[in-house]
Design a protein around this motif. Structure first.
Motif, PDB file in Angstrom:
ATOM      1  N   ARG A  21       0.825  -1.216   0.000  1.00 32.91           N
ATOM      2  CA  ARG A  21       0.000   0.000   0.000  1.00 32.91           C
ATOM      3  C   ARG A  21       0.854   1.259   0.000  1.00 32.91           C
ATOM      4  N   THR A  22       2.077   1.180   0.536  1.00 39.37           N
ATOM      5  CA  THR A  22       3.014   2.307   0.539  1.00 39.37           C
ATOM      6  C   THR A  22       4.399   1.782   0.195  1.00 39.37           C
ATOM      7  N   GLU A  42       7.550   3.577  -7.979  1.00 40.69           N
ATOM      8  CA  GLU A  42       7.527   5.035  -8.137  1.00 40.69           C
ATOM      9  C   GLU A  42       6.991   5.414  -9.515  1.00 40.69           C
ATOM     10  N   ARG A  43       7.378   4.629 -10.532  1.00 42.15           N
ATOM     11  CA  ARG A  43       6.895   4.901 -11.888  1.00 42.15           C
ATOM     12  C   ARG A  43       5.385   4.729 -11.988  1.00 42.15           C
ATOM     13  N   PHE A  44       4.828   3.806 -11.197  1.00 38.08           N
ATOM     14  CA  PHE A  44       3.380   3.598 -11.180  1.00 38.08           C
ATOM     15  C   PHE A  44       2.648   4.691 -10.419  1.00 38.08           C
ATOM     16  N   GLY A  45       3.386   5.626  -9.818  1.00 40.14           N
ATOM     17  CA  GLY A  45       2.757   6.728  -9.110  1.00 40.14           C
ATOM     18  C   GLY A  45       2.538   6.478  -7.636  1.00 40.14           C
ATOM     19  N   ASN A  46       3.271   5.511  -7.053  1.00 39.75           N
ATOM     20  CA  ASN A  46       3.151   5.187  -5.626  1.00 39.75           C
ATOM     21  C   ASN A  46       1.722   4.827  -5.226  1.00 39.75           C
ATOM     22  N   VAL A  47       1.008   4.191  -6.156  1.00 46.17           N
ATOM     23  CA  VAL A  47      -0.362   3.762  -5.862  1.00 46.17           C
ATOM     24  C   VAL A  47      -0.321   2.377  -5.221  1.00 46.17           C
ATOM     25  N   PRO A  48      -1.383   1.966  -4.531  1.00 48.29           N
ATOM     26  CA  PRO A  48      -1.402   0.614  -3.959  1.00 48.29           C
ATOM     27  C   PRO A  48      -1.180  -0.452  -5.032  1.00 48.29           C
ATOM     28  N   CYS A  49      -0.397  -1.464  -4.673  1.00 41.51           N
ATOM     29  CA  CYS A  49      -0.051  -2.545  -5.598  1.00 41.51           C
ATOM     30  C   CYS A  49      -0.113  -3.879  -4.871  1.00 41.51           C
ATOM     31  N   VAL A  50       0.072  -4.948  -5.621  1.00 46.16           N
ATOM     32  CA  VAL A  50       0.314  -6.268  -5.043  1.00 46.16           C
ATOM     33  C   VAL A  50       1.629  -6.772  -5.600  1.00 46.16           C
TER      34      VAL A  50
END
Length: 462
Positions: free
Chosen positions: A125-126, A169-177
């Motif tokens: 999430r972060t 960071e390239r994804f915009g620091n959005v939540p990921c898995v």
């Protein structure tokens, strides 16, 4: 039960919405499409096209008044729009099921909580969560955005924490898995239809091969043993039941080397791998979508013949025009479907074709033949790598086929550069008296000195 003559609504105007609209109008329904694109592929077939954003209140109010029922083309419609429509007409599938499948974190939790196996996955999430997730998942690992990722977008295969941190960071620091990398035997998918009364039916599993994260070829029925096919269909139907789903739903599976099945993702809509049903089944996945939306009895899902579906991306278009469609249309058991998109771009799905056969191998052979003569890009023709068992895969990065490595310099996992004209086959050269095509380096074939150069020229023109 909503009968022909009524008006149905579609949120989304891409190719899936277009094929739903064709099915609905063929059955006698009117269709209103809401999509902000003035050149919407579905809008050109609909009775009405509301060219407004998905959250436009006036457009939603109009759909709510005019439509007996509304469905969606893709899972990222704003939840507020679905709630708004739900107050004035039937909305299927329901907001609750779509909310789960809109977010990979929620989806993985739902699957695990209900006993469905998945690859090891940790929520990120972060940025602070990434190191612990990487330590748990191991290397290499796939980082995927939790929302809005499709066709390979929002995904990165990383082998180090630093690489994954850059991708995050390239994804915009959005939540990921963060998902473990698996050694797969195959990828398959099952499309099901489930009515409001709980009646459920499944289409034959499709075997899927991807290139650069985008579906390339689907083979139906999948080349798996009957027990695995039956288990996949049962799991997909159980997922629909647990979601209390109403509509058409697709479940993607990983098939491991030992035959074990893991759920990859859920799509709350018709699926690209189910396009073969348009030509190989008496009731397509889009007619099934109409039936589930209107409360009609579900249609027959049994395949009439084995089939191979090949996607046509914008990559195969050239500045001088589209590919030579006569190479597909000239085949008596090939069906061409173009989506009416105005602009061809690399990686954009512009259409597909399906080839039917008495056997899977026959359909594969004919599909490869059509691809070789139609798709004029440097990559291996769609379908050929399936017959040879070589493919870079979707769930991770692999090597290109050996013949492709000989012909083109490596530019990255599974990628090659250069151009050849796949229409200039040996047979065409004999018939037309044409000279060999250019060598991939760009040099005229006749200037390559020596016997070795002649062999290279021969390979490049095959």
């Amino acid at each position: 039960m909503i009968l022909p003559g009524a008006t149905l609504g579609m949120l989304g105007g891409g190719q899936l919405g277009r094929m739903f609209t064709v099915a609905a109008r063929t059955m006698g329904y009117r269709v209103i499409v809401l999509d902000p694109d003035p050149n919407s592929p579905a809008g050109s077939f609909a009775d009405e096209h509301l060219c407004q954003p998905y959250d436009d209140q006036e457009a939603l109010d109009y759909m709510g008044r005019e439509c007996a029922a509304v469905t969606t083309e893709f899972e990222n419609i704003p939840a507020s729009s679905l709630d708004h429509l739900g107050g004035s007409c039937i909305v299927r599938p329901g907001h609750g099921a779509i909310a789960v499948t809109q977010d990979r974190i929620l989806e993985k939790n739902f699957l695990r909580d209900n006993g469905f196996g998945t690859a090891k996955t940790v929520a990120v999430r972060t940025a602070d969560d990434l190191a612990a997730a990487f330590a748990e998942v191991g290397s290499p690992a796939l980082l995927k955005t939790a929302r809005f990722g499709y066709d390979g977008k929002g995904q990165h295969l990383g082998r180090s924490l630093e690489e994954l941190a850059e991708a995050y960071e390239r994804f915009g620091n959005v939540p990921c898995v963060l998902e473990e990398f698996l050694d797969l035997d195959k990828e398959i998918s099952v499309v099901i239809g489930r009515g409001a009364d709980g009646q459920t039916t499944a289409y034959a599993p499709a075997e899927n091969r991807h290139r650069n994260g985008i579906l390339d070829v689907s083979i139906a029925p999948a080349r798996i043993d009957p027990a695995t096919a039956e288990k996949a269909c049962a799991m997909a139907q159980a997922i629909g039941t647990r979601l209390d789903y109403c509509g058409v739903l697709a479940v993607e599976f990983f098939v491991l080397k030992d035959g074990h099945l893991l759920v990859n993702e859920i799509a709350p809509r018709p699926h690209n791998s189910g396009h073969y049903t348009l030509d190989a089944c008496s009731c397509s996945q889009f007619e099934q979508q109409v039936r589930t939306l209107c409360g009609l009895p579900l249609g027959d899902t049994r395949p009439l013949r084995p089939s191979v579906m090949v996607n046509l991306l914008g990559d195969v278009w050239r500045e001088d025009g589209p590919p030579p469609w006569e190479t597909i249309l000239g085949h008596p058991r090939a069906k061409l479907h173009l989506y009416g998109k105005q602009e061809a771009r690399v990686g954009r799905k512009m259409g597909h074709y399906t080839v039917l056969g008495e056997t899977v191998e026959e359909a594969l052979t004919d599909a490869w033949r059509s691809a070789r003569n139609c798709c004029r890009t440097a990559r291996e023709p769609s379908g050929r790598h399936l017959r040879r068992g070589r493919h870079p895969g979707r769930h991770g990065e692999g090597r290109p086929p050996r013949r492709l490595q000989r012909r083109f310099p490596r530019t990255g996992p599974g990628l090659a550069v250069g151009r050849i004209d796949l229409r200039r086959t040996a047979g065409n050269r004999r018939r037309q008296g044409a000279r060999p095509a250019l060598h991939p380096t760009g040099r005229p074939a006749g200037r390559c000195p020596g016997r070795a150069a002649g062999l290279r020229r021969q390979r490049a023109c095959r």
